[in-house]
Design an enzyme around this catalytic site. Structure first.
Site, PDB file in Angstrom:
ATOM      1  N   ASP A   1     -10.328   3.492  -0.437  1.00 20.98           N
ATOM      2  CA  ASP A   1      -9.105   4.488  -0.716  1.00 20.98           C
ATOM      3  C   ASP A   1      -9.452   5.987  -0.559  1.00 20.98           C
ATOM      4  O   ASP A   1     -10.455   6.372  -0.644  1.00 20.98           O
ATOM      5  CB  ASP A   1      -8.499   3.998  -1.996  1.00 20.98           C
ATOM      6  CG  ASP A   1      -7.023   4.067  -2.039  1.00 20.98           C
ATOM      7  OD1 ASP A   1      -6.271   3.163  -2.231  1.00 20.98           O
ATOM      8  OD2 ASP A   1      -6.497   5.244  -2.007  1.00 20.98           O
ATOM      9  N   ASN A   2      -8.314   6.617  -0.247  1.00 24.44           N
ATOM     10  CA  ASN A   2      -8.445   8.179  -0.668  1.00 24.44           C
ATOM     11  C   ASN A   2      -7.632   8.631  -1.610  1.00 24.44           C
ATOM     12  O   ASN A   2      -7.494   9.984  -1.562  1.00 24.44           O
ATOM     13  CB  ASN A   2      -7.915   8.726   1.070  1.00 24.44           C
ATOM     14  CG  ASN A   2      -6.339   8.884   1.127  1.00 24.44           C
ATOM     15  OD1 ASN A   2      -6.043   8.073   0.393  1.00 24.44           O
ATOM     16  ND2 ASN A   2      -5.824   9.630   2.042  1.00 24.44           N
TER      17      ASN A   2
ATOM     18  N   GLY B   1      -2.886   6.133  -4.590  1.00 24.14           N
ATOM     19  CA  GLY B   1      -3.862   5.098  -5.626  1.00 24.14           C
ATOM     20  C   GLY B   1      -4.342   5.741  -6.744  1.00 24.14           C
ATOM     21  O   GLY B   1      -4.412   7.272  -6.750  1.00 24.14           O
TER      22      GLY B   1
ATOM     23  N   THR C   1      -1.908   7.764   9.443  1.00 21.22           N
ATOM     24  CA  THR C   1      -2.505   6.480   8.578  1.00 21.22           C
ATOM     25  C   THR C   1      -2.159   5.214   8.941  1.00 21.22           C
ATOM     26  O   THR C   1      -2.967   4.351   9.144  1.00 21.22           O
ATOM     27  CB  THR C   1      -1.768   6.786   7.109  1.00 21.22           C
ATOM     28  OG1 THR C   1      -2.463   8.198   6.494  1.00 21.22           O
ATOM     29  CG2 THR C   1      -2.505   5.526   6.078  1.00 21.22           C
TER      30      THR C   1
ATOM     31  N   ASN D   1      -8.584   1.948  13.871  1.00 24.88           N
ATOM     32  CA  ASN D   1      -9.818   1.958  13.268  1.00 24.88           C
ATOM     33  C   ASN D   1     -10.195   0.889  12.741  1.00 24.88           C
ATOM     34  O   ASN D   1     -11.289   0.427  12.868  1.00 24.88           O
ATOM     35  CB  ASN D   1     -10.024   3.346  12.181  1.00 24.88           C
ATOM     36  CG  ASN D   1     -10.073   4.522  12.886  1.00 24.88           C
ATOM     37  OD1 ASN D   1     -10.682   4.572  14.162  1.00 24.88           O
ATOM     38  ND2 ASN D   1      -9.714   5.550  12.322  1.00 24.88           N
TER      39      ASN D   1
ATOM     40  N   TYR E   1       7.455   6.368   8.362  1.00 27.85           N
ATOM     41  CA  TYR E   1       6.825   5.161   7.887  1.00 27.85           C
ATOM     42  C   TYR E   1       7.267   3.883   8.941  1.00 27.85           C
ATOM     43  O   TYR E   1       6.605   3.019   9.189  1.00 27.85           O
ATOM     44  CB  TYR E   1       7.438   5.083   6.529  1.00 27.85           C
ATOM     45  CG  TYR E   1       7.087   3.729   5.754  1.00 27.85           C
ATOM     46  CD1 TYR E   1       5.787   3.798   5.424  1.00 27.85           C
ATOM     47  CD2 TYR E   1       7.929   2.685   5.344  1.00 27.85           C
ATOM     48  CE1 TYR E   1       5.354   2.576   4.457  1.00 27.85           C
ATOM     49  CE2 TYR E   1       7.661   1.554   4.583  1.00 27.85           C
ATOM     50  CZ  TYR E   1       6.249   1.532   4.290  1.00 27.85           C
ATOM     51  OH  TYR E   1       5.728   0.369   3.523  1.00 27.85           O
TER      52      TYR E   1
HETATM   53  P1  NAD Z   1       0.693   2.458  -2.807  1.00 29.97           P
HETATM   54  O1  NAD Z   1       1.013   3.748  -2.399  1.00 29.97           O
HETATM   55  O2  NAD Z   1       0.644   2.148  -4.169  1.00 29.97           O
HETATM   56  O3  NAD Z   1      -0.632   1.963  -2.193  1.00 29.97           O
HETATM   57  C1  NAD Z   1      -1.282   2.658  -1.103  1.00 29.97           C
HETATM   58  C2  NAD Z   1      -2.677   2.853  -1.078  1.00 29.97           C
HETATM   59  O4  NAD Z   1      -3.151   3.527   0.061  1.00 29.97           O
HETATM   60  C3  NAD Z   1      -2.860   4.045  -2.035  1.00 29.97           C
HETATM   61  O5  NAD Z   1      -4.147   3.606  -2.916  1.00 29.97           O
HETATM   62  C4  NAD Z   1      -3.269   5.083  -1.375  1.00 29.97           C
HETATM   63  O6  NAD Z   1      -4.033   6.039  -1.812  1.00 29.97           O
HETATM   64  C5  NAD Z   1      -3.775   4.350  -0.081  1.00 29.97           C
HETATM   65  N1  NAD Z   1      -4.078   5.398   1.231  1.00 29.97           N
HETATM   66  C6  NAD Z   1      -2.993   6.062   1.712  1.00 29.97           C
HETATM   67  N2  NAD Z   1      -3.362   6.808   2.627  1.00 29.97           N
HETATM   68  C7  NAD Z   1      -4.592   6.274   2.937  1.00 29.97           C
HETATM   69  C8  NAD Z   1      -5.592   6.751   3.853  1.00 29.97           C
HETATM   70  N3  NAD Z   1      -5.140   7.713   4.898  1.00 29.97           N
HETATM   71  N4  NAD Z   1      -6.809   6.446   3.978  1.00 29.97           N
HETATM   72  C9  NAD Z   1      -7.095   5.719   2.771  1.00 29.97           C
HETATM   73  N5  NAD Z   1      -6.426   5.152   1.951  1.00 29.97           N
HETATM   74  C10 NAD Z   1      -4.959   5.532   1.915  1.00 29.97           C
HETATM   75  O7  NAD Z   1       1.479   1.174  -2.122  1.00 29.97           O
HETATM   76  P2  NAD Z   1       1.847  -0.427  -2.198  1.00 29.97           P
HETATM   77  O8  NAD Z   1       3.063  -0.617  -2.776  1.00 29.97           O
HETATM   78  O9  NAD Z   1       0.762  -0.861  -3.000  1.00 29.97           O
HETATM   79  O10 NAD Z   1       1.695  -0.685  -0.729  1.00 29.97           O
HETATM   80  C11 NAD Z   1       0.661  -1.428  -0.257  1.00 29.97           C
HETATM   81  C12 NAD Z   1       0.782  -1.832   1.380  1.00 29.97           C
HETATM   82  O11 NAD Z   1       1.806  -2.566   1.426  1.00 29.97           O
HETATM   83  C13 NAD Z   1       1.319  -0.385   2.184  1.00 29.97           C
HETATM   84  O12 NAD Z   1       0.907  -0.598   3.562  1.00 29.97           O
HETATM   85  C14 NAD Z   1       2.627  -0.694   2.173  1.00 29.97           C
HETATM   86  O13 NAD Z   1       3.230  -0.077   3.171  1.00 29.97           O
HETATM   87  C15 NAD Z   1       3.082  -2.250   2.068  1.00 29.97           C
HETATM   88  N6  NAD Z   1       4.230  -2.675   1.526  1.00 29.97           N
HETATM   89  C16 NAD Z   1       4.516  -2.467   0.100  1.00 29.97           C
HETATM   90  C17 NAD Z   1       5.809  -2.841  -0.329  1.00 29.97           C
HETATM   91  C18 NAD Z   1       6.208  -2.699  -1.785  1.00 29.97           C
HETATM   92  O14 NAD Z   1       7.346  -2.894  -1.926  1.00 29.97           O
HETATM   93  N7  NAD Z   1       4.939  -2.335  -2.466  1.00 29.97           N
HETATM   94  C19 NAD Z   1       6.816  -3.163   0.857  1.00 29.97           C
HETATM   95  C20 NAD Z   1       6.558  -3.193   2.025  1.00 29.97           C
HETATM   96  C21 NAD Z   1       5.263  -3.109   2.549  1.00 29.97           C
END
Ligand code: NAD
Ligand code: UDP
Length: 318
Positions: free
Chosen positions: A32-33, A37, A91, A98, A144
């Protein structure tokens, strides 16, 4: 014991996933970056010898020997993905390249956390996986939506061209403890507003709908999907088909918190989808009868307790 890489593992869904995979006896590598998070989401896992944490940005190549990759890294809430839209696209797209390159080299199975946003503002209701969507390519949500659509394309092309073992799930609105308190998502906003007896902010008339899935139901679907036979790659919808209007959600949160909050209406954001509900027939058929088990009021009670605790301990100030 499998060796499993979770990108975005310090986020809301990723941190629950790391915890669950460890409980099931796996070795988990969390990358994670920390953009959205938080180390606090995973700090309780640090003592586990089978948990490793790496600060890394998925737009850069990454090397590790693992059996499975869950690709979750991507900001998921409009406030965060619109903060730096170019980075959001990078991303999704470079992160996918990657991680797919890694999966190809080490012959790992890779699962993409795609989204119901690939359907945009849908004209088909409820949404089935064969619906191609109704997405604005040049709007404020496009970084997105189109980033995630391109990632799906890359997953399919790596599968067809390079025989990479892929899985794609399309996640519908998911909520639960560890949601980011400041990411503006409707469930966290309404709960925090209600707990603080502040106005509940409805954007638009509140008649737009969403189908809310508790995070544990998502994890179950996601893990079952990862472990399906090679020939089932998806995409498959993972969501709760029980649809609620945003006004109904506001009223339920007020009731469950016993709040004195009033409802206040604000303009609707651009390209806000009016209706969203998954058709989960494919998931039920292919994922061994999977379906969501946790009703909205039950999941909200757990989520309210989480935010109540954070507010009482003054861990969040909003
Ligand atoms: P979140 O923002 O809490 O988690 C995303 C995580 O990715 C974070 O920890 C963030 O720091 C990390 N991150 C972002 N850019 C990064 C990068 N360039 N390199 C490394 N780490 C990176 O979101 P979430 O709700 O936990 O969602 C997780 C995944 O599920 C996402 O891909 C999101 O698109 C998908 N998703 C979530 C939902 C939802 O309702 N929560 C719905 C549809 C899809
Ligand atoms: N929403 C709202 N008030 C808020 C936050 C969101 O009325 O304080 C609305 C938003 O306009 C959308 C719905 O709730 O119609 C879901 O928003 P969220 O950002 O949680 O998810 P998404 O739009 O990505 O499905």
């Amino acid at each position: 014991m499998k060796r499993i890489l979770v990108t975005g593992g310090a986020g809301f869904v990723g941190s629950h996933l790391c915890e669950r995979l460890l409980l099931e006896g796996n070795h988990v590598l969390c990358v994670d970056n920390y953009f959205t998070g938080d180390k606090r989401n995973i700090v309780h896992l640090m003592d586990n010898h089978f948990f490793e944490l790496v600060r890394h940005d998925v737009t850069q190549p990454f090397f590790a020997e693992v059996d499975q990759i869950y690709n979750l890294a991507c900001p998921a809430s409009p406030i965060h993905y619109q903060y730096n839209p170019i980075k959001t696209v990078k991303t999704s797209v470079m992160g996918a390249i990657n991680m797919l390159g890694l999966a190809k080299r080490i012959k790992a199975t890779i699962l993409q956390a795609s989204t119901s946003e690939v359907y945009g503002d849908p004209e088909v209701h409820p949404q089935t996986e064969d619906y191609w969507g109704h997405v604005n390519p040049i709007g404020i949500r496009s970084c997105y939506d189109e980033g995630k659509r391109c990632a799906e394309t890359l997953f399919m092309d790596y599968h067809w061209q390079n025989n990479v073992d892929i899985k794609i799930i399309r996640i519908f609105n998911t909520y639960g403890p560890k949601m980011h308190p400041n990411d503006g998502r409707v469930v966290s906003n309404f709960i925090i507003q209600a707990l603080k007896n502040k106005d509940i902010t409805i954007y638009g008339d509140g008649k737009q709908s969403r189908s809310f899935q508790y995070v544990d139901d998502l994890l179950e679907g996601m893990i079952r999907m990862m472990n399906t036979p090679k020939d089932f790659i998806g995409p498959v919808n993972i969501g709760n088909p029980n649809e609620f209007t945003i006004l109904e959600l506001a009223q339920l949160v007020i009731e469950l918190t016993g709040s004195k909050s009033k409802i206040a209406y604000f303009p609707s954001p651009a390209d806000d989808p009016t209706q969203r509900q998954p058709n989960i027939s494919l998931a039920k058929e292919k994922l061994n009868g999977w379906e969501p088990k946790i009703p909205l009021n039950e999941g909200l009670i757990k989520t309210i307790a989480y935010f109540d605790d954070l507010l009482k301990k003054e861990i969040i100030t909003v």
